[in-house]
Design a protein around this motif. Structure first.
Motif, short mmCIF file in Angstrom:
data_model
loop_
_atom_site.label_atom_id
_atom_site.label_comp_id
_atom_site.label_asym_id
_atom_site.label_seq_id
_atom_site.Cartn_x
_atom_site.Cartn_y
_atom_site.Cartn_z
N SER A 38 65.03 -11.75 5.30
CA SER A 38 64.73 -10.47 5.94
C SER A 38 63.22 -10.31 6.04
CB SER A 38 65.35 -9.30 5.17
OG SER A 38 64.62 -9.00 4.01
N ASP B 187 62.57 -4.46 10.33
CA ASP B 187 63.16 -4.77 9.03
C ASP B 187 64.45 -5.59 9.14
OD1 ASP B 187 61.10 -3.26 7.78
OD2 ASP B 187 62.18 -1.44 8.30
N SER B 188 64.59 -6.38 10.18
CA SER B 188 65.80 -7.17 10.41
C SER B 188 65.95 -8.32 9.42
CB SER B 188 65.78 -7.78 11.81
OG SER B 188 65.90 -6.80 12.79
N SER C 248 70.64 -9.25 11.91
CA SER C 248 71.30 -8.09 11.32
C SER C 248 70.29 -6.98 11.13
CB SER C 248 71.91 -8.44 9.96
OG SER C 248 72.95 -9.36 10.10
N ASN C 249 70.70 -5.78 11.49
CA ASN C 249 69.88 -4.58 11.28
C ASN C 249 70.69 -3.61 10.43
OD1 ASN C 249 67.59 -5.25 13.03
ND2 ASN C 249 69.11 -5.20 14.65
N SER D 255 66.29 -8.29 20.04
CA SER D 255 66.99 -7.28 19.24
C SER D 255 66.43 -7.16 17.82
CB SER D 255 68.49 -7.60 19.17
OG SER D 255 68.74 -8.67 18.28
N ILE D 256 65.48 -7.99 17.46
CA ILE D 256 64.90 -7.94 16.13
C ILE D 256 64.07 -6.67 15.98
CG2 ILE D 256 63.26 -9.05 14.55
CD1 ILE D 256 64.13 -11.75 15.82
N SER D 257 64.28 -5.98 14.86
CA SER D 257 63.49 -4.78 14.55
C SER D 257 62.55 -5.11 13.38
CB SER D 257 64.39 -3.60 14.21
OG SER D 257 65.00 -3.80 12.95
#
Length: 129
Positions: free
Chosen positions: A41, A100-101, A119-120, A96-98
């Motif tokens: 992460s 804190d992904s 994953s988020n 789609s990565i944020s």
């Protein structure tokens, strides 16, 4: 009797926030070069006590054609892995990565990305300054 009930309720109320704080995960960077797989992460990599861990992806768009995605990871021991892709599905995953992904990616022997898992979830630690 009333004091005991009030004291018990105050004790339960004080303990409740800790019990309801939510699941938290540390997902340090893992790089398995024999399997050509990296994961972790972003928050855990950023917050790690060592000076080695890093993880991330970027997209480069130029005038020569399709966008190119690049992902790289390095674990606490300094073992690293990376890949590139022009696959539109992979580019969408990278987008789609944020902040804190959780990111997992794999690559083939040519260094081309072959799979992504993003994953988020609230369980992953946010990045500290």
């Amino acid at each position: 009797m009333k004091r005991t009930t009030v004291a018990a309720l105050l004790f339960i109320a004080a303990a409740a926030p800790a019990a309801w704080a939510g699941t938290q995960e540390v997902a340090n960077v893992v790089v398995l070069t024999s399997m050509r797989l990296a994961e972790g992460s972003l928050g855990s990599a950023r917050n790690s006590p060592d000076s080695q861990q890093m993880l991330g992806c970027r997209i480069v768009v130029n005038s020569y054609g399709a966008p190119t995605g690049y992902c790289a990871a390095r674990n606490a021991s300094g073992v690293s892995g990376n890949c590139t892709t022009t696959d539109p599905e992979h580019i969408a995953q990278i987008r789609s990565i944020s902040d804190d992904s959780f990111i997992a990616f794999s690559w083939n022997t040519s260094g081309t990305c072959t799979s992504f898992h993003i994953s988020n979830f609230s369980t992953f630690a946010p990045k500290a300054p």
